[in-house]
Write an enzyme that holds these catalytic residues in place. Structure first.
Site, short mmCIF file in Angstrom:
data_model
loop_
_atom_site.label_atom_id
_atom_site.label_comp_id
_atom_site.label_asym_id
_atom_site.label_seq_id
_atom_site.Cartn_x
_atom_site.Cartn_y
_atom_site.Cartn_z
N ASP A 165 0.83 -1.23 0.00
CA ASP A 165 0.00 0.00 0.00
C ASP A 165 0.85 1.26 0.00
O ASP A 165 0.42 2.31 0.48
CB ASP A 165 -0.95 0.02 1.21
CG ASP A 165 -1.82 -1.21 1.31
OD1 ASP A 165 -2.46 -1.55 0.30
OD2 ASP A 165 -1.83 -1.85 2.37
N GLU A 166 2.05 1.19 -0.57
CA GLU A 166 2.94 2.35 -0.55
C GLU A 166 2.61 3.38 -1.63
O GLU A 166 3.17 4.48 -1.62
CB GLU A 166 4.41 1.91 -0.73
CG GLU A 166 4.93 1.00 0.35
CD GLU A 166 4.83 -0.48 -0.02
OE1 GLU A 166 5.42 -1.31 0.67
OE2 GLU A 166 4.14 -0.78 -1.03
N GLY A 206 -11.07 -2.70 1.22
CA GLY A 206 -11.72 -1.60 1.94
C GLY A 206 -11.39 -1.60 3.42
O GLY A 206 -11.89 -0.75 4.17
N ARG A 261 2.51 -29.35 -6.55
CA ARG A 261 2.52 -29.91 -7.91
C ARG A 261 1.18 -30.51 -8.33
O ARG A 261 1.13 -31.48 -9.08
CB ARG A 261 3.66 -30.94 -8.06
CG ARG A 261 5.03 -30.31 -7.98
CD ARG A 261 6.11 -31.31 -7.73
NE ARG A 261 6.00 -31.89 -6.39
CZ ARG A 261 6.84 -32.78 -5.90
NH1 ARG A 261 7.85 -33.20 -6.61
NH2 ARG A 261 6.66 -33.25 -4.68
N GLY A 300 0.43 14.11 -3.71
CA GLY A 300 -0.99 14.01 -4.01
C GLY A 300 -1.22 12.79 -4.87
O GLY A 300 -0.28 12.14 -5.32
N GLY A 323 -4.05 -4.28 -4.80
CA GLY A 323 -4.90 -3.21 -5.33
C GLY A 323 -4.05 -1.99 -5.60
O GLY A 323 -3.60 -1.32 -4.68
N HIS A 324 -3.80 -1.71 -6.88
CA HIS A 324 -2.98 -0.56 -7.26
C HIS A 324 -3.89 0.53 -7.82
O HIS A 324 -4.63 0.31 -8.77
CB HIS A 324 -1.93 -0.97 -8.29
CG HIS A 324 -0.87 -1.85 -7.71
ND1 HIS A 324 0.14 -2.43 -8.45
CD2 HIS A 324 -0.65 -2.27 -6.43
CE1 HIS A 324 0.93 -3.14 -7.66
NE2 HIS A 324 0.46 -3.06 -6.44
N THR A 325 -3.82 1.70 -7.21
CA THR A 325 -4.70 2.81 -7.56
C THR A 325 -3.97 3.85 -8.40
O THR A 325 -2.87 4.26 -8.07
CB THR A 325 -5.24 3.49 -6.28
OG1 THR A 325 -5.91 2.50 -5.49
CG2 THR A 325 -6.23 4.59 -6.63
N THR A 373 -8.32 -3.05 -2.27
CA THR A 373 -8.91 -4.35 -2.61
C THR A 373 -10.05 -4.72 -1.67
O THR A 373 -11.12 -5.13 -2.11
CB THR A 373 -7.82 -5.46 -2.56
OG1 THR A 373 -6.81 -5.15 -3.52
CG2 THR A 373 -8.41 -6.82 -2.88
N GLN A 430 2.15 -5.91 -3.26
CA GLN A 430 2.42 -5.97 -1.81
C GLN A 430 3.75 -5.26 -1.48
O GLN A 430 4.09 -4.29 -2.15
CB GLN A 430 2.41 -7.42 -1.31
CG GLN A 430 1.03 -8.05 -1.27
CD GLN A 430 0.69 -8.83 -2.51
OE1 GLN A 430 1.52 -9.44 -3.15
NE2 GLN A 430 -0.58 -8.83 -2.86
N LYS A 463 2.40 2.21 -5.13
CA LYS A 463 3.13 1.71 -6.30
C LYS A 463 2.37 1.96 -7.60
O LYS A 463 2.97 2.18 -8.65
CB LYS A 463 3.42 0.22 -6.14
CG LYS A 463 4.37 -0.09 -4.99
CD LYS A 463 4.67 -1.56 -4.86
CE LYS A 463 3.47 -2.39 -4.47
NZ LYS A 463 2.93 -2.04 -3.14
N GLY A 464 1.02 1.90 -7.53
CA GLY A 464 0.23 2.08 -8.75
C GLY A 464 0.51 3.40 -9.42
O GLY A 464 0.70 3.47 -10.65
#
Length: 423
Positions: free
Chosen positions: A12-13, A300, A141, A413, A39-41, A298, A222, A15-16
């Site tokens: 949640d840093e 909430g 496997r 921002g 979840g990438h925003t 992802t 992640q 990255k998106g």
């Protein structure tokens, strides 16, 4: 230039957004691990896009976006994500490529994820998306891969073999009725038909792109401290979230990687269970959560918030070979009179200056803080570093000096334009 982008904390840093910015200079963007637990925003002209499986670079026309073999795919979620994007007028035709070697999340994986979590005395905080059980089948496997959905005979054999074992476990251990072979077979073969236009030998195409001098950007999901090996085990994810995962999850050699960028928030957050030495108290934590809109893209779920932890990020720099850091959400610290930075952990009289492996130490240690001056409200919402208040610039320099990597980008921002480049 092939670049790996990884989270330097617990995910949640932001990255998106960073991937979206870096995609301008890339020819290929590759998701190499994780699944739809990520979840990438990305925010473009006040419109928010949340990607769970699609690489965040998909918003840029002409860029090739790949889902590598290291990702676990829920076909229903992926098809819905593709459809939603098409509805907004963004085509993925000819630009989205899915590795046939990626493993497929099955209905029984998701239910098993929930049932196992319910039985645990100490909850892990799973997203219940079936990620862990799918990776477990891969290692055992007995997993089903994307390519199997294109071979009805082989898929039928694998599914029948899986259900023979799993239905017995569901009934005897969890008192669950189990799953219908016919229903899953029909549904997943249909998924295979719909995904066929996108299935492509990603690893060989990336190898060829590298030979031709194309720029490849690897999008990690992640964060470092959710890594299955180096994270705060067992409160981790089920894949390799560090830079090394970019090689095993895509098929490109380590020799081909040129740069690793780490993404870190100007403070720290964590979703779910697990130790968090710098976590705020309830009152200040609620204030910062609301100020930073810290709720999972992802699930909430509310994120836990705390001060910046130099031990963590310094460890992430070393593990990933990070040479530069993209620092996000700097603007959320606006208006705080004083800011704390964790410089070490104190446990039973001993000061730890590097990140400990012992979970008990991480859980029970007290953070050793350095107090630094804050700055006036909204003064970080600027376009250039020189316009930032002196205290904010000092904060950036202090972080650089103590984690071992320079800060090359500061996000102030959610929008693309709300970014300061320090190069």
């Amino acid at each position: 230039m092939n670049t790996v982008l990884v989270g330097a904390q617990w995910g949640d840093e932001g990255k998106g957004k960073i991937i979206d910015i870096l995609t301008e200079h890339a020819d290929f963007v590759v998701r190499y691990q994780g699944g739809n637990n990520a979840g990438h925003t990305v925010v473009v002209k006040d419109k928010k896009y949340i990607f769970h499986l699609l690489p965040s670079g998909i918003l840029h026309p002409g860029k090739i976006c790949c889902i590598g073999n290291g990702v676990v795919i829920d076909p229903a979620v992926l098809l819905e994500e593709i459809s939603s994007l098409i509805d907004t007028g963004i085509s993925v035709k000819g630009r989205l490529k899915i590795s046939p070697l990626a493993h497929v999340i099955m209905p029984y994986h998701k239910i098993l994820d929930q049932l196992k979590e319910d039985k645990r005395a100490n909850k892990i905080g799973t997203t219940n998306r079936g990620i862990g059980p799918c990776y477990a089948d891969k290692i055992n496997r007995c997993g089903i891969r994307v390519v199997d959905l294109l071979n009805p005979k082989l898929f039928a054999y694998k599914l029948e073999d899986n259900l023979k074992e799993k239905n017995e476990i569901f009934k005897k251990v969890y008192h669950h009725p189990g799953f219908s072979y016919a229903q899953i077979r029909r549904q997943y073969l249909e998924f295979g038909k719909k995904l066929t236009p996108f299935i492509s030998p990603v690893h060989t195409e990336l190898q060829e792109a590298n030979r031709c001098g194309k720029n490849i950007l690897f999008e990690g999901a992640q964060g470092t401290f959710l890594d299955i090996d180096f994270g705060t085990y067992p409160f981790v994810t089920s894949s390799s979230t560090t830079a090394g995962g970019a090689c095993t999850g895509s098929g490109l050699s380590p020799a081909a990687m040129n740069k690793v960028i780490g993404v870190a928030k100007a403070y720290t957050t964590r979703v779910g269970e697990g130790p968090f030495p710098t976590e705020f108290d309830l009152t200040f934590g609620k204030f910062m959560r609301e100020k930073g809109k810290e709720f999972g893209a992802t699930t909430g779920r509310p994120r836990r918030c705390g001060w910046f932890d130099c031990l963590m990020v310094k460890e992430a720099v070393a593990l990933n070979g990070i040479t530069e850091i993209a620092l996000t959400k700097m603007d959320i610290l606006d208006g705080l009179k004083e800011i704390s930075v964790c410089m070490g952990y104190k446990y039973k009289g001993k000061i730890f200056k590097s990140f400990p492996a012992d979970l008990t130490v991480i859980k029970e240690a007290k953070p050793v803080y350095k107090k630094v001056a804050g700055w006036p409200g909204k003064s970080c919402r600027v376009n250039q570093l020189k316009d930032m208040p002196m205290q904010a610039r000092s904060y950036l320099k202090y972080i650089e000096d103590n984690v071992g990597a320079r800060i090359s980008l500061v996000s102030v921002g959610s929008g693309r334009e709300e970014t300061i480049f320090l190069d």
